[in-house]
Write a protein that holds these residues in place. Structure first.
Motif, short mmCIF file in Angstrom:
data_model
loop_
_atom_site.label_atom_id
_atom_site.label_comp_id
_atom_site.label_asym_id
_atom_site.label_seq_id
_atom_site.Cartn_x
_atom_site.Cartn_y
_atom_site.Cartn_z
N LYS A 148 -47.56 15.10 -38.96
CA LYS A 148 -47.58 15.02 -40.44
C LYS A 148 -46.36 14.27 -40.96
O LYS A 148 -45.73 14.67 -41.93
N THR A 149 -46.03 13.16 -40.32
CA THR A 149 -44.83 12.43 -40.72
C THR A 149 -44.94 11.86 -42.13
O THR A 149 -43.95 11.76 -42.84
N GLU A 150 -46.16 11.50 -42.55
CA GLU A 150 -46.33 11.01 -43.92
C GLU A 150 -46.00 12.10 -44.94
O GLU A 150 -45.38 11.84 -45.97
N ARG A 151 -46.41 13.33 -44.64
CA ARG A 151 -46.11 14.45 -45.54
C ARG A 151 -44.60 14.70 -45.59
O ARG A 151 -44.05 14.99 -46.63
N PHE A 152 -43.93 14.56 -44.44
CA PHE A 152 -42.48 14.73 -44.40
C PHE A 152 -41.80 13.66 -45.25
O PHE A 152 -40.86 13.96 -46.00
N GLN A 153 -42.25 12.42 -45.15
CA GLN A 153 -41.67 11.34 -45.96
C GLN A 153 -41.89 11.61 -47.45
O GLN A 153 -41.02 11.33 -48.28
N LEU A 154 -43.05 12.13 -47.79
CA LEU A 154 -43.34 12.50 -49.18
C LEU A 154 -42.36 13.56 -49.67
O LEU A 154 -41.82 13.48 -50.77
N MET A 155 -42.11 14.57 -48.84
CA MET A 155 -41.15 15.63 -49.20
C MET A 155 -39.75 15.05 -49.38
O MET A 155 -39.06 15.39 -50.34
N LYS A 156 -39.33 14.16 -48.49
CA LYS A 156 -38.01 13.55 -48.62
C LYS A 156 -37.90 12.77 -49.93
O LYS A 156 -36.89 12.88 -50.63
N ARG A 157 -38.93 12.01 -50.27
CA ARG A 157 -38.92 11.25 -51.51
C ARG A 157 -38.88 12.17 -52.72
O ARG A 157 -38.13 11.95 -53.67
N ALA A 158 -39.67 13.24 -52.69
CA ALA A 158 -39.70 14.18 -53.80
C ALA A 158 -38.35 14.86 -53.99
O ALA A 158 -37.85 14.99 -55.12
N ILE A 159 -37.74 15.28 -52.90
CA ILE A 159 -36.43 15.95 -52.97
C ILE A 159 -35.38 14.98 -53.50
O ILE A 159 -34.57 15.34 -54.36
N ARG A 160 -35.40 13.76 -53.04
CA ARG A 160 -34.46 12.75 -53.53
C ARG A 160 -34.66 12.50 -55.03
O ARG A 160 -33.69 12.44 -55.80
N ASP A 161 -35.91 12.40 -55.46
CA ASP A 161 -36.18 12.21 -56.90
C ASP A 161 -35.64 13.37 -57.73
O ASP A 161 -35.06 13.17 -58.78
N GLY A 162 -35.83 14.60 -57.24
CA GLY A 162 -35.31 15.76 -57.95
C GLY A 162 -33.80 15.75 -58.05
O GLY A 162 -33.22 16.01 -59.09
N GLU A 163 -33.15 15.43 -56.95
CA GLU A 163 -31.68 15.37 -56.93
C GLU A 163 -31.16 14.29 -57.89
O GLU A 163 -30.11 14.45 -58.49
N GLN A 164 -31.92 13.19 -58.04
CA GLN A 164 -31.51 12.08 -58.91
C GLN A 164 -32.05 12.22 -60.33
O GLN A 164 -31.94 11.30 -61.13
N SER A 165 -32.63 13.39 -60.64
CA SER A 165 -33.17 13.68 -61.98
C SER A 165 -34.28 12.73 -62.41
O SER A 165 -34.44 12.44 -63.59
N LEU A 166 -35.05 12.24 -61.45
CA LEU A 166 -36.19 11.38 -61.76
C LEU A 166 -37.39 12.27 -62.06
O LEU A 166 -38.26 12.49 -61.22
N MET A 167 -37.40 12.79 -63.27
CA MET A 167 -38.41 13.75 -63.67
C MET A 167 -39.50 13.08 -64.48
O MET A 167 -39.48 11.87 -64.68
N GLY A 168 -40.44 13.86 -64.98
CA GLY A 168 -41.57 13.32 -65.73
C GLY A 168 -42.69 12.93 -64.78
O GLY A 168 -42.68 13.26 -63.59
#
Length: 131
Positions: free
Chosen positions: A102-122
């Motif tokens: 499930k490496t694609e799902r892991f990459q999705l999680m990494k991107r989501a976590i990075r977006d949250g840390e960078q306040s990329l909301m909405g």
């Protein structure tokens, strides 16, 4: 949620930038962290018709992970424990993603976590709301 108008006047509305998931957690945290109270009604019944986020769509996974990441990074106190927790969590996710292919799902999680840390909301263009 049911509350008096004075709650909105004092604490504002729930944060719409969360799009899906955790807006209620952030809203109640805002209330309780400044001395407000949330009252539980034990006889109230709620039926959750949503799938578990980990077996759900990429959209569900993205918004859940991003919103948790934002909440933990920007609304909670920062500590070394948060950093350790993130490292352990990401390592476990990486191991499981390799094991279950499930490496694609892991990459999705990494991107989501990075977006949250960078306040990329909405709304994320990759995951628009249902019409």
């Amino acid at each position: 949620m049911l509350f008096h108008r004075s709650v909105i006047e004092r604490y504002g509305y729930p944060d719409a930038s969360f799009v899906l998931y955790l807006d209620d957690t952030e809203f109640t945290y805002r209330i309780t962290s400044t001395g407000g109270e949330v009252v539980l009604v034990p006889r109230a019944r709620i039926e959750d018709i949503d799938q578990s986020w980990n077996t759900g769509s990429n959209k569900q996974v993205f918004y859940t992970a991003r919103n948790w990441s934002f909440f933990q990074t920007h609304r909670r106190s920062h500590s070394w424990m948060l950093k350790v927790n993130k490292l352990v969590y990401m390592f476990i996710l990486w191991v499981l993603s390799k094991r279950w292919n499930k490496t694609e799902r892991f990459q999705l999680m990494k991107r989501a976590i990075r977006d949250g840390e960078q306040s990329l909301m909405g709304i994320n263009p990759a995951f628009p709301p249902a019409k």
